[in-house]
Design a protein around this motif. Structure first.
Motif, PDB file in Angstrom:
ATOM      1  N   GLN A  79     130.008 -10.520  -3.847  1.00  0.00           N
ATOM      2  CA  GLN A  79     128.803 -10.474  -3.981  1.00  0.00           C
ATOM      3  C   GLN A  79     128.080 -11.794  -3.540  1.00  0.00           C
ATOM      4  OE1 GLN A  79     128.202  -7.287  -6.280  1.00  0.00           O
ATOM      5  NE2 GLN A  79     127.312  -8.528  -8.019  1.00  0.00           N
TER       6      GLN A  79
ATOM      7  N   GLY B 108     129.007   1.979 -15.362  1.00  0.00           N
ATOM      8  CA  GLY B 108     127.651   1.258 -13.847  1.00  0.00           C
ATOM      9  C   GLY B 108     127.377   1.935 -12.924  1.00  0.00           C
TER      10      GLY B 108
ATOM     11  N   ASN C 204     123.690   3.754 -11.546  1.00  0.00           N
ATOM     12  CA  ASN C 204     122.475   3.888 -11.178  1.00  0.00           C
ATOM     13  C   ASN C 204     122.301   4.808 -10.264  1.00  0.00           C
ATOM     14  OD1 ASN C 204     121.766   0.848 -10.920  1.00  0.00           O
ATOM     15  ND2 ASN C 204     124.109   0.317 -11.743  1.00  0.00           N
TER      16      ASN C 204
ATOM     17  N   ARG D 237     120.190  -5.857  -4.023  1.00  0.00           N
ATOM     18  CA  ARG D 237     120.336  -6.214  -4.889  1.00  0.00           C
ATOM     19  C   ARG D 237     121.216  -4.696  -5.787  1.00  0.00           C
ATOM     20  NH1 ARG D 237     119.660 -10.264  -7.346  1.00  0.00           N
ATOM     21  NH2 ARG D 237     118.128 -12.454  -6.479  1.00  0.00           N
ATOM     22  N   ALA D 238     120.349  -3.379  -5.170  1.00  0.00           N
ATOM     23  CA  ALA D 238     121.005  -2.469  -6.194  1.00  0.00           C
ATOM     24  C   ALA D 238     121.995  -2.205  -5.761  1.00  0.00           C
ATOM     25  CB  ALA D 238     119.622  -1.288  -5.550  1.00  0.00           C
TER      26      ALA D 238
ATOM     27  N   ARG E 243     124.897  -4.419  -7.302  1.00  0.00           N
ATOM     28  CA  ARG E 243     125.090  -3.833  -7.916  1.00  0.00           C
ATOM     29  C   ARG E 243     126.404  -2.417  -8.442  1.00  0.00           C
ATOM     30  NH1 ARG E 243     119.390  -3.666  -9.656  1.00  0.00           N
ATOM     31  NH2 ARG E 243     119.485  -1.452  -9.586  1.00  0.00           N
TER      32      ARG E 243
END
Length: 340
Positions: free
Chosen positions: A140, A214, A218, A241-242, A245
């Motif tokens: 990350q 999660g 998405n 960011r997607a 994530r």
């Protein structure tokens, strides 16, 4: 509701029913065979608190139920993570361990085994889980520090981490002071569900369910990413960011599974790809179908591992590799032909 959506819903219901059947059959199979009706009755007594704790109830509740529950949870986690990774990296050969998460868990687990600190039953899964999450945090940090939206840097980070951590793991095992410790470490690395308990289920269930949720949250983003990064960005999606994530959610699910079973290969590679071949690329269906099919696959593989060559018991990871390796070869050859 459109006809295609109705058919997919029916397919998911069929897969769910198949998982229930496989679950009950796996609970009954073993040196002491328990009929399906006897298994269902024992489960009913366990759920209602009327279990006597001996005989069939003790066998099902203390020995077989935790093992099959772990197979369902870990299979679902690997299936969902594989579906997400293949889309994120635009590569049908991607699988949950590609980010280095499995290697992070393995390094901590091997260190605990070799140093003798894994004697406490809870120490090994918790340590492996935190090792996996440290790798997630590192990925990350690297990803958020990158200005681009390409998957290539994250893929290269995963490959580099796997190579580095694999070298450290090998060095630790080779220098183990006791041969039994080295053997235990190698056994863990190949993945197995032997000796799982309800304590293992409790450790794994929250991170696995949170990770799966999660990824499911998405699915729209995954559908956009499946069209290509440029197209997704044009549609207004913050691609970087997607991706981070979704990778975090998939890695969380993977970490929860790897922490209690060791590294089980090919489940997250083969099952999502098979789902796409059969039913297309809509992630509203691909993700839940991959979870159900991978859970079924791992329950069947684990049952075969303990029953196929009885009294010789194979590791679960050995059976999944025996099935998954030929499938990987098929994918490579199929891709090579399509690129000619």
């Amino acid at each position: 509701m459109r006809r295609a959506d109705s058919l997919r819903l029916v397919t998911l219901m069929v897969l769910g029913a198949a998982l229930v059947v496989v679950f009950l059959v796996a609970l009954g199979l073993g040196p002491i065979h328990v009929p399906v009706e006897g298994t269902a009755a024992s489960l009913a007594r366990l759920v209602t608190g009327r279990s006597v704790g001996t005989g069939t109830d003790g066998l099902i509740g203390a020995v077989r139920l935790p093992r099959v529950l772990v197979a369902v949870l870990v299979g679902a986690a690997l299936g969902v993570a594989g579906a997400a990774m293949q889309t994120i990296f635009h590569n049908p050969l991607a699988e949950p361990g590609i980010t280095g998460v499995s290697s992070g868990a393995a390094l901590v687990a091997v260190l605990l085994i070799v140093t003798g600190l894994a004697k406490q039953p809870w120490m090994l899964p918790i340590g492996a889980f935190f090792g996996a999450m440290l790798v997630v945090t590192l990925i990350q940090a690297i990803g958020l520090g990158s200005a681009g939206v390409s998957s290539a840097p994250l893929l290269l980070v995963g490959i580099a981490l796997n190579a580095f951590l694999g070298a450290v793991i090998s060095a630790v095992i080779v220098n183990a002071k006791q041969a039994e410790q080295a053997r235990s470490a190698l056994f863990w690395l190949n993945g197995d569900l032997t000796g799982r308990t309800m304590a293992d289920v409790r450790i794994a269930v929250l991170p696995i369910l949170a990770g799966i949720a999660g990824v499911l949250w998405n699915v729209r983003e995954l559908n956009l990413l499946g069209l290509g990064d440029a197209t997704a960005q044009t549609a207004g999606l913050d691609v970087r960011r997607a991706k981070l994530r979704i990778i975090a959610a998939a890695a969380l699910a993977t970490a929860g599974g790897v922490a209690i079973t060791g590294i089980i290969a090919f489940v997250g590679l083969a099952v999502p790809h098979l789902v796409r071949l059969l039913w297309g690329d809509d992630h509203r269906f691909v993700v839940p179908a991959s979870a159900l099919m991978a859970a079924i696959f791992l329950v069947v593989a684990d049952t075969c591992a303990r029953m196929m060559f009885s009294p010789v018991v194979l590791q679960t990871g050995t059976v999944t590799a025996l099935v998954g390796a030929p499938f990987l070869l098929f994918l490579v050859l199929r891709r090579a032909r399509s690129e000619r």
